[in-house]
Design an enzyme around this catalytic site. Sequence first.
Site, PDB file in Angstrom:
ATOM      1  CE  LYS A 110       3.751  -2.932   9.421  1.00  0.00           C
ATOM      2  NZ  LYS A 110       2.897  -4.196   9.451  1.00  0.00           N
ATOM      3  CB  ILE A 120      -0.948  -0.090   1.333  1.00  0.00           C
ATOM      4  CG1 ILE A 120      -2.031  -1.271   1.181  1.00  0.00           C
ATOM      5  CG2 ILE A 120      -1.706   1.288   1.262  1.00  0.00           C
ATOM      6  CD1 ILE A 120      -2.789  -1.273   2.520  1.00  0.00           C
TER       7      ILE A 120
END
Lengths: 393, 393
Positions: free
Chosen positions: B196, B127
């Site tokens: 993340k 992504i």
Amino acid sequence: MNNKLTLGIFGFGVVGQGLYDIIKTKNLNLAIKKFVIKHPEKKRSLPAELFTTDAKAVLNDPEINTVVELIDDAAAAFDIVAAALKAGKNVVSANKKMIATHLKELVDIQHQHGTSLLYEGAVCGSIPIIRNLEEYYDNELLHSISGIFNGSSNYILSKIFNDNLAYDTALRQAQDLGFAETDPTLDVGGFDAKFKLAIVASHAYGLYIAPENILNIGIDKLSTSDIQFANEKNLKIKLVPTAREINDKDVILYVLPKLVSAENILYNVENEYNGVLVKAAFADEQFFYGKGAGGHPTGSAVLSDIAALRYGYRYEYKKHIDAGSLGYSTDWEITVYLRYDDEKIIEKLEFTSISERYYAQDFKYVIGKISLAKIFENRDAINRNGVFIAEIG
Amino acid sequence: MNNKLTLGIFGFGVVGQGLYDIIKTKNLNLAIKKFVIKHPEKKRSLPAELFTTDAKAVLNDPEINTVVELIDDAAAAFDIVAAALKAGKNVVSANKKMIATHLKELVDIQHQHGTSLLYEGAVCGSIPIIRNLEEYYDNELLHSISGIFNGSSNYILSKIFNDNLAYDTALRQAQDLGFAETDPTLDVGGFDAKFKLAIVASHAYGLYIAPENILNIGIDKLSTSDIQFANEKNLKIKLVPTAREINDKDVILYVLPKLVSAENILYNVENEYNGVLVKAAFADEQFFYGKGAGGHPTGSAVLSDIAALRYGYRYEYKKHIDAGSLGYSTDWEITVYLRYDDEKIIEKLEFTSISERYYAQDFKYVIGKISLAKIFENRDAINRNGVFIAEIG
């Protein structure tokens, strides 16, 4: 490099106003010098000196280095964009029809004049699909790109399948909400989705395909029988444009209604939302979802393009230059549901196989395999009351 | 500008191999000169002269202008990446822990040495969220970024909620499929998602927040009572990292299990897939969905970064430079479901209001409002068997 941009904007409709709303909240290195409008008599929310009806006031102003084109008329838009690019100005446009129709010419003009044309806002509003195809998937082997590219028709289909509205009622509601035009053919006939598909295909596969050579059949012939058929099988109907590399030489492009099951990621894309599904060899399935229309979502895409121009950003069109080996094909079989009134159309379409047939007095359909070329050849015979086609699978 | 890249790659695991698979299918202007590996005795699928155990063979080779770091050990990875950047080489890394922990230092080194570090593969595999935050949403007012950032824990939750597997069985299945490590704490404890989140928050809001200052509670204390509670209300539990601008000065960051309903777009993100939901003032809701892990999806992100280096691409970290006005806060109330064994924890947590209480011999819970700061303060008391917390809404 952060060049100061002085903008001339053509159009002050919903996107132009949205853009103005966004720009004024931000401390960006840019200024709007002039809006070119068609109707000077309309009352405007901004000072009168910002408006003119004379395109030359923008095109001939050397201080204006960036043109933003946000008008409806595709022919007039092309003249403006071409003239601006030739005059050394960079351009941002959201006019999908104009870009899809003139893309090759516009790319040539950019190369000749060293200017940059960006048009993220033309394809699925706020979804950054062009930028990602250009920048991020530029080395990927792209199996297919499909999705829901038209918010108006998707809104109508959502109301039909979730709220049991009749087609006409749902269409009227979409019009009342400003999602659909007074003449909705562009949306519900699949033209708008097709223009976007042509642009996407260009950035994904390096192809320039004229929209008139791409099959589009819309949702406007949908009947209560079709809806009942879908409901009984727990399917929804969506209007789905598809670009697919069918082998290492050929790409197919088409827009058709599609019967989708709950496992399909498009099943849950509802109302005015858009979704773009990219299937790639290495990245696998990527899905982008967001608002496909409206002043602010489209305005945000246009602003992203404007901001990128400050850094000299341009589309490279690498796939047009590098590849050149991919061609456009309609020689591909798909499985369809076809409701019909007259047996003749079944003969005409030359199904290669039929797996289901249903007859009743007021509802007949077949399910079978058929070539895209045959559908395209007979598109006028299909696209009329009494017939409805939808892809299966 | 299309610089020829000569690569030195640290690591030849699943991502290194995936990357090699991708590169060999493409006619890119780049060559792999050397893989640095730890275990020379392992049988490799490529010629022996491509491998070395000596980091200096890459770091001191002036012909190698690009280093790709794909090893597990975060401390060793930092040494390699820092040394390479200081030696004038550009670097691509997929090591989320290393980047989240050392980001400020790594940004400073890039600025001092004029080199570029890219790490799209570190956040949600294929992504392109970092690239889009940097390039596309750089002028957007971002309300929040949340989603499903960890494929292993999501796979386990999918198996529990869709296939009625027990937690331990689902975990073992994830391990058998290679989605979860032998010590799964990093995944199921929410640490991976937190690393993340810290990286995402940096690109979204211009903040450097050390991971140890961010709350993370995972799914490993989930019990059959919690699962039953969720099922009865047609909810699923997902592990959701959240970054949110709560006012024009403060940003909150946390990773918590969350009870989500079918209307939530994360409800349908299943198995090893990831999803990133961006809520922005103008673009509105944008959702990115794709494979969060695995050799090819992550390899494709790493390759996109490598390809971008050919054109001199670097992250601008504009928000760190421009803004500077946003701070990190834990002063924010959220609504949670808390299963507990001992009343003491309820007192400790100082719920500001409680809307539901349930007592039974072997199942007690409350639903109420509580501040993030209190959860963070008591995270060790919460993160043990007998207690499970999940955000609601």
